[in-house]
Structure formats: C-alpha cells, structure tokens
Design a protein around this motif. Structure first.
Motif, PDB file in Angstrom:
ATOM      1  N   THR A 199      33.964  57.165  49.521  1.00 34.52           N
ATOM      2  CA  THR A 199      35.062  57.811  50.410  1.00 34.52           C
ATOM      3  C   THR A 199      35.942  57.859  48.894  1.00 34.52           C
ATOM      4  N   ARG A 203      38.031  59.893  46.588  1.00 33.79           N
ATOM      5  CA  ARG A 203      39.642  60.245  46.306  1.00 33.79           C
ATOM      6  C   ARG A 203      40.785  58.768  45.063  1.00 33.79           C
ATOM      7  N   ILE A 206      40.151  61.811  42.301  1.00 34.66           N
ATOM      8  CA  ILE A 206      40.821  63.072  42.135  1.00 34.66           C
ATOM      9  C   ILE A 206      42.084  62.177  42.184  1.00 34.66           C
ATOM     10  N   GLY A 207      42.288  61.534  42.773  1.00 35.36           N
ATOM     11  CA  GLY A 207      43.873  60.641  42.229  1.00 35.36           C
ATOM     12  C   GLY A 207      44.207  60.836  40.843  1.00 35.36           C
ATOM     13  N   ASP A 211      39.197  66.889  37.812  1.00 39.30           N
ATOM     14  CA  ASP A 211      39.222  68.539  37.786  1.00 39.30           C
ATOM     15  C   ASP A 211      37.398  68.310  38.505  1.00 39.30           C
ATOM     16  N   VAL A 242      34.216  64.814  51.000  1.00 36.74           N
ATOM     17  CA  VAL A 242      35.217  64.092  50.388  1.00 36.74           C
ATOM     18  C   VAL A 242      35.473  65.449  49.165  1.00 36.74           C
ATOM     19  N   ALA A 243      34.609  65.493  48.384  1.00 39.02           N
ATOM     20  CA  ALA A 243      35.188  66.026  47.116  1.00 39.02           C
ATOM     21  C   ALA A 243      35.023  67.861  47.372  1.00 39.02           C
ATOM     22  N   HIS A 244      34.471  68.060  48.581  1.00 42.06           N
ATOM     23  CA  HIS A 244      35.135  69.856  49.140  1.00 42.06           C
ATOM     24  C   HIS A 244      35.932  70.102  49.535  1.00 42.06           C
ATOM     25  N   SER A 245      36.636  68.941  50.138  1.00 39.43           N
ATOM     26  CA  SER A 245      37.543  69.253  51.159  1.00 39.43           C
ATOM     27  C   SER A 245      39.021  69.185  50.093  1.00 39.43           C
ATOM     28  N   SER A 246      38.957  69.142  49.154  1.00 30.95           N
ATOM     29  CA  SER A 246      39.657  69.074  47.797  1.00 30.95           C
ATOM     30  C   SER A 246      40.383  69.884  47.129  1.00 30.95           C
ATOM     31  N   GLY A 247      38.450  71.154  46.994  1.00 33.94           N
ATOM     32  CA  GLY A 247      38.751  71.842  46.223  1.00 33.94           C
ATOM     33  C   GLY A 247      38.009  71.801  44.957  1.00 33.94           C
ATOM     34  N   ARG A 248      37.030  70.686  45.607  1.00 31.81           N
ATOM     35  CA  ARG A 248      36.283  70.327  43.878  1.00 31.81           C
ATOM     36  C   ARG A 248      34.083  70.135  44.003  1.00 31.81           C
TER      37      ARG A 248
END
Length: 424
Positions: A199, A203, A206-207, A211, A242-248
């Motif tokens: 996790t 994150r 992504i931070g 992409d 976690v990735a999908h919740s960020s739209g990735r």
C-alpha cells in the motif's frame, strides 16, 4: 532533428526552426494522403484538416472544406494513420547485447542513463510512436517523471509518456543481487512486503508522479532461479484497490501460470509477457476485460543474444511458448496491446513488434488497431489513437498501405505530434 509548427510547413523536409504560433485564421493545414487509417478501418480518398493541435475535419475529399488560407501537404502514395502508441517500453534501458542489465543498473551513472533516455525518446517519436507507456526506470528512480516533464515543456523532442517510475517487487526477488549477502546495492525496482508495505509503495510512487502502477507478480527467485510468484493474492488485491482508487491502471509483469492466475483474480488491467498463459487463464482474462501485452520482440531479441539464428536454427523453447500463448490469447478473444518491451532491443525499432504480431498470426488491420485505438482505450488515453474530429493531431504518414503489407509501418515519412511536424 528540428520541429516545425504545422501551419507554416510548406516543404515537407525543409530544415527550419520552430516558428511562433500563427493566428487562428491562418493555422489550418490540409493533409491529402492516398488513404487514411482512422484507428478502425482503412479509407481510400480521405483527407484530414488540422487546426493548431487538433483535427477539425476528416472524411472523403469531396466533403472536406478547405479554408482559403490553409496550407496543403500532399502525401502521394502514403497512408495517414494515428500516431502509434508503444505499450511497453523502458527508455532508460538500451539493448542487452550492448551492456548487460546488471551493468546498466550498477555501472552507468544516472546522468548517462538520462542522456541515453533523451536520445531514445527522440528515436521513438521519429519512428512514428507519439505516445509510449514506459514501465519502469530499472534503477533510475523517478527520472522518467522528469523526462516526461521535459518533453511536455518542449525542452526535448519525444513522445507523450505514461510513466510507472520505479515499479514494485517483493523483497529479495529482483536484481541486481550481490555475491556478498551483507552488501546493500541498488535495486532495479522498489521492494515491498505485506499489505501495508505494498500500500505504501503504490501510494509513494503515485505521489512521485506515476501514471501507472507496475508490479512484478512473479520473478526468477525460485529454487535454481526458476520463475515463481512473488506477492500473495491478498497483497495484489490491495495494490489494485489502492491504484484504482486513484484512477490509475495496474500493469503486471508475469511469466508463470500461478502469477497470472493471482493477477487476474486481483483485477489488474494489463498482463505483460504472459508466458504462463493457458486457455483457462485467457478465458478468465477475456471475461474480466484484462488485456495482454505479449512482448514478442523481447523474447526473440534475448534468444538472438544467446546465439539463436532465426530461420536457420530451430525455435528455442521461449519462442515456441510465445507462439503458443499468442495464438491461444487470440482464440480466446483477449484484447492484445502492442508493446515490445523496447529497451531490450533498440528504441526506434518499436514497429518490430507489429511485424512479429502479423508473423505470429494477427491480421495486419488488427495489428494497426492494436497499436492505435486499442492501446488508447486500454490505457485510458482520450482524444488519441483515432483520427476523429476534435481528437489531438497526433498523426503519422507511412509509405504504402500497412493493411496490405504491415512492413509499411517502418516506412515513416512524416510524424505530427500535437500539431507539430517532426522530421530529420
């Protein structure tokens, strides 16, 4: 190589500098090829009208209104198609027969690797690939984010980039590995363990600008260096959530049957390589809408580095397996992305994968779709991969008709990205 603002382009290969943005009423250019592949079908006699960085009209020549001030570019004998999309690249790597992967990661400075990536980005663009999905810097940290920014700012020429930064591996599974156990050496990807660990890694990447989330769901860390799964199903499901919740989207490296099974159950978006694929797994991928990026070129390139002479020697096991999984994936109706794992072989030779896809049994028109509209849809690229009104003016002109002879995709005569023409 020099870039040209489309509206001022009068002579196709004249070497001039980039001019300032023209006035709107003077910024039309009419492209007149013999045929247009719009991302779906081939159309004879179609023209394309571009204004600034977008397509304003496309269709039969009789239906296209030519603004009085429009510049006209005749593309006799050529096919105009969407800018191609590379589905699996590593701009910070170069062919392993030049320098081994370990030596690139451990012995080439970050400055050298970035300098190489700049050259690779230019070669990719000039080969007609106006977008690339770069799946890991392999030890070069988050430098792909900086490379992407430099391209977007116009500092250097290159394709649009979707970047995965460091990629994620299970602790102990990835290289390089030291002969002295106590040595702490640079790794080619970010190590993570457990639900909390993966996790955090997702994150964190992504931070830092990722992409795409790239995960190695198996690797050569079993007994006697056999490929075995790395992360548990629970870990993978967490990473995907976690990735999908960020739209990735999530892309996974997989070469084993069990690794693929876990990845499919976890709900990833694309499986890279897929050498452990079976009819059962491909049926599951089809049902769940998971795409395969088979990377045929990398398999064949590595075989040649080990002495295989194609057309002379019998196909090695890895090449035979790639033929099998590619055939079975097509039979199952799995969405197939065009992506060769370029970096294992030379950047700029991206279309090599397209020729092999046709050689392995895919119809040329489907290969063209895979490298344009299919990749755009799978990767979530809006206004790309098709030639439609109001889509971005990312276009490539090639000599001949690639729907008849796929080798035409290597005969690139003109590249347009964001309304700007690039040429040698």
């Amino acid at each position: 190589m020099k870039s040209f603002q489309l509206s001022f382009f009068a002579i196709l290969f004249t070497c001039v500098h980039v001019f300032a943005q023209p006035k709107a009423d003077e910024s039309y250019t009419l492209l007149k090829p013999d045929r247009v592949f719009d991302g779906q079908q081939m159309h004879a006699g179609w023209w394309v009208l571009v204004n600034g960085n977008s397509i304003r009209a496309v269709g039969d020549s009789s239906s296209i209104f030519k603004p009085p001030a429009a510049k006209v570019i005749n593309l006799k004998g050529m096919t105009l198609m969407p800018g191609m999309i590379e589905g699996h690249s590593h701009l910070f790597l170069h062919p392993y027969d030049e320098t081994s992967w370990d030596d690139q990661v451990l012995k080439e400075s970050r400055a050298e690797r970035t300098a190489r990536a700049v050259v690779h980005a230019k070669a990719t663009l000039l080969a007609g690939f106006t977008t690339t999905r770069d799946l890991g810097t392999e030890g070069a940290g988050y430098d792909d984010v900086g490379l992407k920014a430099a391209i977007e700012k116009g500092i250097i020429p290159g394709p649009r980039m979707l970047v995965a930064t460091r990629a994620i591996v299970a602790t102990g599974s990835y290289g390089p590995k030291a002969l002295v156990n106590e040595a702490d050496i640079l790794k080619g990807a970010e190590e993570a363990d457990g639900v909390d660990g993966i996790t955090h890694a997702v994150r964190s990447q992504i931070g830092h600008g990722a992409d795409i989330v790239k995960i190695y769901v198996d690797y050569r860390w079993g007994l006697n260096e056999t490929a075995e799964p790395t992360f548990t199903l629970e870990e993978l499901k967490t990473a995907v959530e976690v990735a999908h919740s960020s739209g990735r989207i999530v892309a996974v490296h997989s070469g084993t049957t069990e690794g693929m099974r876990r990845a499919i159950l976890a709900g990833v978006n694309t499986i890279e390589h897929g050498d452990g694929g079976t009819p059962e797994l491909f049926a599951m991928m089809k049902e769940k809408g998971i795409a395969l990026c088979p990377t045929i070129s990398a398999t064949e390139a590595i075989a040649t580095y080990h002495g295989w002479k194609k057309g002379v020697d019998a196909d090695p096991a890895g090449v035979k397996q790639k033929h099998y999984i590619f055939t079975e994936a097509m039979k199952a109706g799995v969405t197939i992305c065009m992506g060769g794992d370029v970096g294992v072989f030379s950047h700029g030779d991206n279309a090599r994968e397209m020729l092999l896809m046709a050689e392995y049994g895919m119809k040329p028109i489907d290969v063209l779709r895979s490298a344009t509209s299919v990749n755009a849809q799978v990767f979530g690229l809006k206004r790309l991969g098709n030639i439609k009104t109001w889509y971005l003016a990312d276009l490539v002109a090639v000599e001949g008709d690639p729907s008849e002879d796929i080798k035409a995709v290597k005969m690139v005569k003109m590249v347009i990205k964001d309304g700007i023409i690039y040429t040698n």
